[in-house]
Enzyme design. Sequence first.
Site, PDB file in Angstrom:
ATOM      1  CG  LEU A 122      -1.988  -1.081   1.304  1.00 20.59           C
ATOM      2  CD1 LEU A 122      -2.701  -1.008   2.649  1.00 20.59           C
ATOM      3  CD2 LEU A 122      -2.980  -0.950   0.172  1.00 20.59           C
TER       4      LEU A 122
ATOM      5  CG  ASP B 103      15.033  -0.321  12.771  1.00 19.84           C
ATOM      6  OD1 ASP B 103      13.902  -0.841  12.918  1.00 19.84           O
ATOM      7  OD2 ASP B 103      16.080  -0.836  13.209  1.00 19.84           O
TER       8      ASP B 103
ATOM      9  CG  ASN C 285       1.393   1.992   4.841  1.00 19.82           C
ATOM     10  OD1 ASN C 285       0.310   1.403   4.841  1.00 19.82           O
ATOM     11  ND2 ASN C 285       2.490   1.487   4.272  1.00 19.82           N
TER      12      ASN C 285
ATOM     13  CE1 TYR D 229      -1.421  -4.763  11.193  1.00 20.84           C
ATOM     14  CE2 TYR D 229      -3.636  -5.626  10.871  1.00 20.84           C
ATOM     15  CZ  TYR D 229      -2.624  -4.755  10.519  1.00 20.84           C
ATOM     16  OH  TYR D 229      -2.820  -3.864   9.473  1.00 20.84           O
TER      17      TYR D 229
ATOM     18  CE  LYS E 185      -2.315  -1.339  11.841  1.00 20.32           C
ATOM     19  NZ  LYS E 185      -1.523  -0.167  11.433  1.00 20.32           N
TER      20      LYS E 185
END
Length: 338
Positions: free
Chosen positions: A35, A85, A111, A208, A212
């Site tokens: 993306l 990093d 992102n 994950y 978010k």
Amino acid sequence: MSNITEIFLQSLPLPYPSYPFDDKTVIVTGSNTGLGREAARHFVRLGAARVILAVRNLEKGESAKSFIVSTTDCSPAAIEVWKLDMSSFAGTNEFIERALALPKLDVVVLNAAIATNGWRVTEDGWESTLQVNVLSTALLALRLLPKMVRSGRENPGWRPHLVIVASEVHRWGSVAAQYNTWPTQAEKGILAHINDRAKTEKDMGARYPLSKLLDVYLTREIAKITPVNEGGKPAVVVNTLNPGFCYSELARELGLGMRVLQMFFARPTEKGSRTLVDAACKGPRSHGGYLSNCEIETPADWVTSENGQATQKRFWNEVLDVLEPVSPGLKKSVQELK
């Protein structure tokens, strides 16, 4: 939102980006592939003068640059590859210092993220998903925001946009299962609880999505501290978005099952990237908002509930406490933003 509804929405057309980014300076993290790379390609196609690919691997970043140049009519000089990093606070701060020296900063798209089922600890002592997806993302956002405020005031024809990429998975029931334990199990703090291997390693499959959810909280709090210009509009538009389920290397560690799901249900990467570019020019009405399919939506119930708001504030204060020694003076700069 049901999984069936979300699968249906995946198939809907998304507007092809056409908003001009002439003369803009843009940073896209995690842009060596997926993306991020496709969003960067749109930005240069739409006239951005300087697009910075913020990547962990410089060789892969240069490959992404070559791909973008070969598939657009942009000048190679319009694209720069910088090392970032995010598994290291020191490395993230090095990138930030370089970015703060830019003449201006019009768009930042945060992102970069990782998804893993394995527990790994960074050099700073944090579980890697928590550090990359949440803490280093917060560090970038908070340290770059004042630069973006100044850029907007010095160039009043454009309102800078700070975009944090979240996901629809913040709504998942596995997230709620962990979330609902926080009031009783997170006595030492939400971040400390999530970073406790003994307590949470068994829930890595939800790590994950959980990260978010925290990015949604982060966006909403940063929007609150963003100063306003004359007329009451935010000096920088801060928003977050769901790009949908897309083909991406993000799931490379999640096994064959995820690759099969991508094969049947995932959006093409370019299509998903349109949501990032849309968020980067959405304007003040999206400030503090959650976008999905290029429309403003309401996030999960546990974000907007009374308990969710209390949790959001607790999380925010913890983030500031963690990042203050990493970047001394950060709390003061946040307090002085307005």
